[in-house]
Design a protein around this motif. Structure first.
Motif, PDB file in Angstrom:
ATOM      1  N   LEU A   1       1.030  -1.209   0.014  1.00  0.00           N
ATOM      2  CA  LEU A   1      -0.010   0.092   0.130  1.00  0.00           C
ATOM      3  C   LEU A   1       0.885   1.356   0.023  1.00  0.00           C
ATOM      4  N   THR A   2       0.351   2.305  -0.897  1.00  0.00           N
ATOM      5  CA  THR A   2       1.139   3.635  -0.771  1.00  0.00           C
ATOM      6  C   THR A   2       0.017   4.472  -0.078  1.00  0.00           C
ATOM      7  N   ALA A   3       0.688   4.969   0.900  1.00  0.00           N
ATOM      8  CA  ALA A   3      -0.023   6.095   1.900  1.00  0.00           C
ATOM      9  C   ALA A   3       0.354   7.496   1.329  1.00  0.00           C
TER      10      ALA A   3
ATOM     11  N   TRP B   1       4.117   8.818   2.368  1.00  0.00           N
ATOM     12  CA  TRP B   1       4.690   8.391   3.781  1.00  0.00           C
ATOM     13  C   TRP B   1       5.484   7.319   3.272  1.00  0.00           C
ATOM     14  N   VAL B   2       6.828   7.356   3.611  1.00  0.00           N
ATOM     15  CA  VAL B   2       7.977   6.486   3.552  1.00  0.00           C
ATOM     16  C   VAL B   2       8.303   5.916   4.694  1.00  0.00           C
TER      17      VAL B   2
ATOM     18  N   LEU C   1      -2.648   1.849  11.545  1.00  0.00           N
ATOM     19  CA  LEU C   1      -3.785   2.783  10.838  1.00  0.00           C
ATOM     20  C   LEU C   1      -4.911   1.925  11.193  1.00  0.00           C
ATOM     21  N   PRO C   2      -5.873   3.062  11.694  1.00  0.00           N
ATOM     22  CA  PRO C   2      -7.171   2.480  12.224  1.00  0.00           C
ATOM     23  C   PRO C   2      -7.946   1.408  10.960  1.00  0.00           C
TER      24      PRO C   2
ATOM     25  N   PRO D   1      -5.969  11.667   5.385  1.00  0.00           N
ATOM     26  CA  PRO D   1      -6.250  12.961   6.189  1.00  0.00           C
ATOM     27  C   PRO D   1      -4.730  13.349   6.625  1.00  0.00           C
ATOM     28  N   GLU D   2      -4.415  14.986   6.891  1.00  0.00           N
ATOM     29  CA  GLU D   2      -3.239  15.080   7.009  1.00  0.00           C
ATOM     30  C   GLU D   2      -2.973  14.883   8.487  1.00  0.00           C
ATOM     31  N   ASP D   3      -4.174  14.719   9.357  1.00  0.00           N
ATOM     32  CA  ASP D   3      -3.527  14.579  10.688  1.00  0.00           C
ATOM     33  C   ASP D   3      -3.647  12.960  10.940  1.00  0.00           C
ATOM     34  N   THR D   4      -3.560  12.045  10.126  1.00  0.00           N
ATOM     35  CA  THR D   4      -3.587  10.710  10.283  1.00  0.00           C
ATOM     36  C   THR D   4      -2.112  10.273  10.203  1.00  0.00           C
TER      37      THR D   4
END
Lengths: 315, 315
Positions: free
Chosen positions: A139-141, A153-154, A196-197, A241-244
């Protein structure tokens, strides 16, 4: 040393193509042994001669040097075949024949036949000995900032990890155990590796295809080199989202970086990504209009190579 | 008659694969002639024997029956080669040798060598005679409704069109002329075929990869059947505002429909899409999480087949 995108593809997909060079392909193939199971007359993987040799005169196995085929004999069901293979592998682990078996994972990978039937399960650490196709979910987040910039995110793998220690990875990546569905495997890994939730992953992670390639293992994979590893990664995108903030959930990851596209590309060019994770990033860049025919001279070749048609049965 | 997604792939990508069946592949190949140009000892396309035969004893051409190679002799530059080919094709058009030449387009397609150098240009209608790789740009235009539903713009080709008349198409699709860049070709076609505003296309159309396949022409392609047509489509997505309505800009399209995903899938299963456009739709469904490993049993095979590695040089 700077790696082009095509260099990264050549690293991750190193097995020759018949059409690109029939002589080279045939010469390579002719040095390998095919893995088969009795009653199924097609290859399930390619094995180095030095590996196949170890199975000579082992009960349940037949080594045909003339046709260069290693066959698992007997066992009419997947359970029987899987047992015979496990029995052999446990003995080989005891005798220390193969370094890759020192990292026994107690995790089973599935090997399928031409009708997508499960032929047998095999201990994960042994799969590259047989050269069978293995499956994973990657998965690429990413985040779209208020200013509209794409950031990715890396994670950096723990430097203590025996395989590709300290290298960069995809946000979430893991092997799919036998019996597990790709999306369920992904959901599990998203919790374990990135905290991650679950409900967020189930709602927002999107299946976007597969990345398939035929890797030839190097020293940084751990264990014997030149083992063959054809792989299929189910690929997912997840806009966060930016805050996760992903957080390492186990000791496999040191830390997560939130990088711009050019920061990711610089790290790729320096060879800092685990080889198959570089392929998944490239696929992401292609699907998101970042790597295009206008800025990548090897665009057509790269897109094809990221989706290699494997020459063994797949699920 | 209902077509599965794999049926659609088999229709659009009908040329055999070496690894899937080496004997079938070799038997197919051995009946064809390779097209080459002097000084470049590799195939640029495959030709039917009945087509290659016509070039026997034609000035500038050498037909080697033993090795089954048709070579364009002389011409050290692309201009010279292109002239020789055009000269031959114009003569063949006059004598009515090939039905495909009746639809002479006065449009040149580029053929490249191993170093991505332009080897020659060839009249578009003649390219399937030589079996060379051709290039196009295909765009899927879609809308996200206020309710969050994905809807797709689908044009129906004019029923009077000689090729695939009355079949469904991608929102915008066209061949790339020699010298034209893929994105510029797309922008032009978006205006001509769908009357889409140029600034919108430049801002919002996103390159998302290529779809490559090796098509064997059927009767509905017009002209001779069984000609070989390896193709590379540069693929783009364009999310349109709900109030932007594509309109036929020329007489190639009868009308545009705005369809739900299931309406598109039903039409695909009925075989209503032009074969290569069905492949581009499938690629869209895969990249957008609509066709997944959970609902498509041939997922891995399909994703690979949509990105075939062509055995001839490409740009």
């Amino acid at each position: 040393m700077s790696f082009s995108n095509l260099d990264l593809v050549n690293e991750g997909d190193g097995f020759p193509y018949y059409q690109a060079d029939p002589d080279l392909y045939t010469a390579s193939i002719s040095t390998y042994y095919e893995l088969r199971v009795e009653g199924h007359d097609y290859p399930l993987g390619y094995m180095l001669p030095s590996v196949a040799e170890v199975f000579r005169d082992v009960p349940s196995w037949n080594l045909n040097d003339e046709e260069r085929i290693l066959t698992l004999n007997g066992g009419d069901t997947q359970e029987e075949r899987s047992q015979r293979i496990e029995h052999t592998l446990l003995a080989l682990k005891e005798t220390g024949h193969f370094k890759v078996l020192d990292k026994w994972r107690n995790e089973l990978y599935a090997v399928y036949g031409k009708n997508k039937e499960l032929l047998f399960n095999v201990e994960r650490s042994a799969s590259p000995l047989f050269g069978v196709v293995t499956y994973g979910a990657h998965l690429t987040a990413y985040v779209r900032t208020k200013e509209g910039e794409l950031k990715i995110w890396v994670p950096r793998r723990a430097r203590t990890k025996q395989t590709y220690g300290g290298m960069l990875d995809n946000a979430v990546a893991g092997g799919i155990a036998s019996g597990e569905r790709p999306f369920e495997s992904l959901v599990r890994e998203c919790g374990e590796e990135a905290s991650l939730p679950e409900d967020l992953v189930r709602r927002k992670a999107m299946a976007v295809g597969t990345v398939t390639y035929f890797y030839i293992r190097k020293a940084n994979a751990g264990g014997e080199t030149n083992l063959m590893q054809p792989e299929c990664q189910y690929v997912y995108d997840l806009e966060l989202p930016e805050d996760t903030i992903p957080k390492p959930g186990d000791d496999e990851v040191d830390e997560f970086y939130l990088w711009s596209v050019s920061e990711v590309q610089e790290a790729m060019a320096k060879g800092e990504f685990k080889p198959n994770c570089a392929l998944v990033m490239l696929d992401f860049f292609i699907r998101h209009g970042i790597v295009t025919s206008e800025n990548e001279r090897d665009y057509i070749e790269i897109v094809s190579r990221l989706h290699r048609r494997l020459e063994f049965p797949t699920l």
